[in-house]
Scaffold this motif. Sequence first.
Motif, mmCIF file in Angstrom:
data_model
loop_
_atom_site.group_PDB
_atom_site.id
_atom_site.type_symbol
_atom_site.label_atom_id
_atom_site.label_comp_id
_atom_site.label_asym_id
_atom_site.label_seq_id
_atom_site.Cartn_x
_atom_site.Cartn_y
_atom_site.Cartn_z
ATOM 1 N N HIS A 1 0.819 -1.218 0.000
ATOM 2 C CA HIS A 1 0.000 0.000 0.000
ATOM 3 C C HIS A 1 0.854 1.270 0.000
ATOM 4 O O HIS A 1 0.549 2.243 0.669
ATOM 5 C CB HIS A 1 -0.951 0.018 1.190
ATOM 6 N N GLU B 1 -0.899 4.590 -0.883
ATOM 7 C CA GLU B 1 -1.711 5.173 0.192
ATOM 8 C C GLU B 1 -0.828 5.733 1.303
ATOM 9 O O GLU B 1 -1.175 6.720 1.947
ATOM 10 C CB GLU B 1 -2.649 4.131 0.778
ATOM 11 N N LEU C 1 -5.526 9.985 0.080
ATOM 12 C CA LEU C 1 -6.302 9.043 -0.723
ATOM 13 C C LEU C 1 -7.251 8.221 0.145
ATOM 14 O O LEU C 1 -8.210 7.639 -0.340
ATOM 15 C CB LEU C 1 -5.352 8.092 -1.469
ATOM 16 N N ARG C 2 -6.977 8.166 1.465
ATOM 17 C CA ARG C 2 -7.829 7.417 2.376
ATOM 18 C C ARG C 2 -9.054 8.212 2.811
ATOM 19 O O ARG C 2 -9.966 7.658 3.418
ATOM 20 C CB ARG C 2 -7.049 7.062 3.648
ATOM 21 N N HIS C 3 -9.050 9.519 2.568
ATOM 22 C CA HIS C 3 -10.138 10.351 3.072
ATOM 23 C C HIS C 3 -11.476 9.940 2.466
ATOM 24 O O HIS C 3 -11.545 9.444 1.344
ATOM 25 C CB HIS C 3 -9.861 11.826 2.767
ATOM 26 N N GLU C 4 -12.518 10.186 3.243
ATOM 27 C CA GLU C 4 -13.857 9.805 2.806
ATOM 28 C C GLU C 4 -14.259 10.474 1.499
ATOM 29 O O GLU C 4 -15.011 9.917 0.719
ATOM 30 C CB GLU C 4 -14.873 10.168 3.907
ATOM 31 N N ALA D 1 -12.254 11.315 -0.940
ATOM 32 C CA ALA D 1 -11.341 11.049 -2.055
ATOM 33 C C ALA D 1 -12.066 10.252 -3.139
ATOM 34 O O ALA D 1 -12.964 9.471 -2.862
ATOM 35 C CB ALA D 1 -10.127 10.265 -1.555
ATOM 36 N N VAL D 2 -11.667 10.477 -4.363
ATOM 37 C CA VAL D 2 -12.320 9.788 -5.478
ATOM 38 C C VAL D 2 -11.735 8.373 -5.609
ATOM 39 O O VAL D 2 -10.576 8.149 -5.283
ATOM 40 C CB VAL D 2 -12.107 10.560 -6.795
ATOM 41 N N PRO D 3 -12.543 7.399 -6.065
ATOM 42 C CA PRO D 3 -11.995 6.046 -6.255
ATOM 43 C C PRO D 3 -11.085 5.992 -7.476
ATOM 44 O O PRO D 3 -11.401 6.563 -8.519
ATOM 45 C CB PRO D 3 -13.233 5.175 -6.455
ATOM 46 N N ILE D 4 -9.959 5.349 -7.302
ATOM 47 C CA ILE D 4 -8.996 5.198 -8.394
ATOM 48 C C ILE D 4 -8.656 3.718 -8.510
ATOM 49 O O ILE D 4 -8.279 3.088 -7.515
ATOM 50 C CB ILE D 4 -7.709 6.009 -8.115
ATOM 51 N N GLN D 5 -8.794 3.183 -9.700
ATOM 52 C CA GLN D 5 -8.419 1.782 -9.888
ATOM 53 C C GLN D 5 -6.914 1.705 -10.092
ATOM 54 O O GLN D 5 -6.350 2.402 -10.933
ATOM 55 C CB GLN D 5 -9.142 1.190 -11.096
ATOM 56 N N ILE D 6 -6.273 0.873 -9.304
ATOM 57 C CA ILE D 6 -4.822 0.758 -9.353
ATOM 58 C C ILE D 6 -4.431 -0.543 -10.060
ATOM 59 O O ILE D 6 -4.950 -1.610 -9.747
ATOM 60 C CB ILE D 6 -4.218 0.743 -7.927
ATOM 61 N N VAL D 7 -3.537 -0.438 -11.000
ATOM 62 C CA VAL D 7 -3.003 -1.622 -11.681
ATOM 63 C C VAL D 7 -1.512 -1.703 -11.344
ATOM 64 O O VAL D 7 -0.788 -0.711 -11.486
ATOM 65 C CB VAL D 7 -3.192 -1.519 -13.209
ATOM 66 N N ASN D 8 -1.088 -2.862 -10.888
ATOM 67 C CA ASN D 8 0.319 -3.064 -10.531
ATOM 68 C C ASN D 8 1.192 -2.964 -11.777
ATOM 69 O O ASN D 8 1.034 -3.733 -12.718
ATOM 70 C CB ASN D 8 0.477 -4.433 -9.875
ATOM 71 N N VAL E 1 -2.041 -7.781 -10.404
ATOM 72 C CA VAL E 1 -2.898 -7.379 -9.291
ATOM 73 C C VAL E 1 -3.585 -6.082 -9.666
ATOM 74 O O VAL E 1 -2.943 -5.112 -10.016
ATOM 75 C CB VAL E 1 -2.078 -7.165 -8.001
ATOM 76 N N SER F 1 -6.459 -3.395 -8.213
ATOM 77 C CA SER F 1 -7.244 -3.052 -7.032
ATOM 78 C C SER F 1 -7.850 -1.681 -7.220
ATOM 79 O O SER F 1 -7.504 -0.954 -8.135
ATOM 80 C CB SER F 1 -6.364 -3.067 -5.781
ATOM 81 N N LEU G 1 -8.656 1.882 -5.127
ATOM 82 C CA LEU G 1 -8.541 2.683 -3.919
ATOM 83 C C LEU G 1 -9.889 3.313 -3.654
ATOM 84 O O LEU G 1 -10.357 4.142 -4.419
ATOM 85 C CB LEU G 1 -7.492 3.783 -4.114
ATOM 86 N N GLY H 1 -10.179 4.722 2.747
ATOM 87 C CA GLY H 1 -8.997 3.942 3.038
ATOM 88 C C GLY H 1 -9.073 2.481 2.700
ATOM 89 O O GLY H 1 -8.123 1.743 2.915
#
Lengths: 529, 154
Positions: free
Chosen positions: A79, A82, A88-91, A93-100, B2, B4, B6, B10
């Motif tokens: 993480h 984050e 990014l943890r804030h309520e 915050a916009v959702p972001i899809q993360i790709v490794n 992977v 995911s 965010l 959180g």
Amino acid sequence: MSAVSSKIADVVRDRGVSAHSENVPRLIPSELDAFCRRSGPQSLLIRGPPGAGKTSLALALLESFSGTRIMVSTRVVDHQLERDFPWLRHEDAVPIQIVNAQTTPHALARAAEAIDSLTRVVEEDSTEDMKSFLWLPGPVQEAYASIDPSQPAMVVIDSWDALVEAFIASGAPGRPNIPNREDIERLLLSYLSRSEVTLVLIVERAGSSQLDYLVNAVVTVQSDLSGGRLERTLAIIKLRGLRVETPTYPFTLEGARFRSIGRFRRGSDSDDHSAGPYLPAEPTPQGWGFKVWPGSSDFDAAFGSLLPGATTLIEMDPEVPLEVVHVIIDPPVAATLAQGGRVLLTPAPGTTAATAYRYYRRLVPASVLEAQLRMVWTHDPEKLPSDIKRILIQVDASTAPEKPVHRQIVREALDFIDAAGSGSSAVPNLRVGSSTGDHHVASALGSVLVPENYPDIASGYVANQQSHQIIVGWTGDLLFHSLSDAAALHLQFRARNGRYFINGLRPYTPYYVISEGDATHPYRLTRMV
Amino acid sequence: MVSSTLHPGGRSSRPRDSVSVGVAVRDEAVRGVVLGLLRLHRVPVLGVGTKSSRVEVGAPTRGTSLLVGYIASPEDAEYFDTTLREAGEPAAIALVPREVSRPVIERLEKRGTEILRLPTAAETFAQVVRSRLAILAGSVAEGAGGSSGKKVET
């Protein structure tokens, strides 16, 4: 609400300033905001060395984007993303899809093997598109798959250098016709332009490459140390199809968030000179104590208190317009008047008595100004209105250098500033002057101010601990710098590319950038970190 | 790979609320093709391989809604079975070369696996996966009390 506070609110309304003023420090430059709002496939390159703020800028772009948000990132393990960007943890915050973005070992060789095996799975006549697609690194393929072609999307690849170089370095020994980096970049842009995607590529390597020509926009971010203080700058190098009003933006990463600073448009840039200086002060906090309220909570947080018996120096470089310095000076003047304190002004040469008077007259009644404001004045007062004449401590050059007159004028000024204020709660008085103004007054009185005698003369205004004084001067002015040792607070004002930076020399502080205020702030100071 | 999301507040997770696809292909080269085919047709892939096999490091396939496998040998069939069990017996599509014997296919069909004979047109493959995902999305929406018009997110 007190009468003065009510008056302040009226002034705010008159000036049309809303709580949602677009002058509030913006997250991303308006040009990039406009770029990201355009429809159709487009691409942006963000270049800069490690730690310059590239990822923060990309996250700010994602945050301001209203469609699907995808980030191909190497910071996925444990993480890390984050951890580095806790907001990014804030309520909200916009959702972001993360790709490794970490490529698997031998990824390039596997891609080559997959292409060789295509016909085991797919009929020969439908392999062409697949052959090209398989040369894209896996994380890019995954990002492509995550895009809904019917919706706008933003895809950030952080970093493209790391991803593509690891992919190529994974190698495919003995295999002919392996694509090089340029080939893969062309494929990347080709596939990602099949739908309404804004592709943001982050690169670290210096110097332009083929990508600079292929993409629609290029920006650079960099950080420099100046006098031990950090400065960060974004430069818009290329923005195809959009007019670039402001090519450079200072920015800060305060709170791990990218925040750019636009041009300061009050002061010398304002068309509204007649209205006088700017916005009023924030109300003095409850229990503030016997100190001068600077009129700005940002100033108080950045530089601390204006104590009685102390001197604040504001040093400015020649590029800083006096009007901009007034943005800092006028709020404590307004606050002091509002609290019943007295204010003694020694205007710099070139400042008109009428301008200063008109501004404060809008905030407080003429009777208050008559009681609480004095201006040391060396020019002919004949043409001034009577209400202004009543606040002048007139220096008549025709009678100087007769010593009794000289002493009388100085005595009048000192008596005024030494007296206790007339408000319900005791507040210190405030003297505002400039080294050039003091020099001008001294000359009119037949005296000479020199670095040897100026500190003693200036300290006389605050000697009895009833007042604070703010003195403005130019960088390099020996007279002004002679006060440096005695100053409790020494601020430095610099201009660069239409922005105004302020920092503390004593006490030492980082740079702050001044920007326009809003309904509740006369101005904003943004810390540069 | 992977992937995911965010989430505000959180929570960082894979998009479990929607249907998701895993891949169980032992043959590395074919796995690359299958992954590429799915992705080219806008089907993100959640998990690859099995935890126990360590064929490829990736997200575990438990929670996968649809598993796509490739079966050309008894070893492939065993691997597919293992992965299916580890993934919690989700819906499955098996890609099967034409030379594979009928009993193997019958065994797969018996446990409800959809068979797609290879080689096939890329578009045919995509349509089979999409239609199976649409059915799964419908059942997810019904299970959640939602409407049948729920957007398919994969």
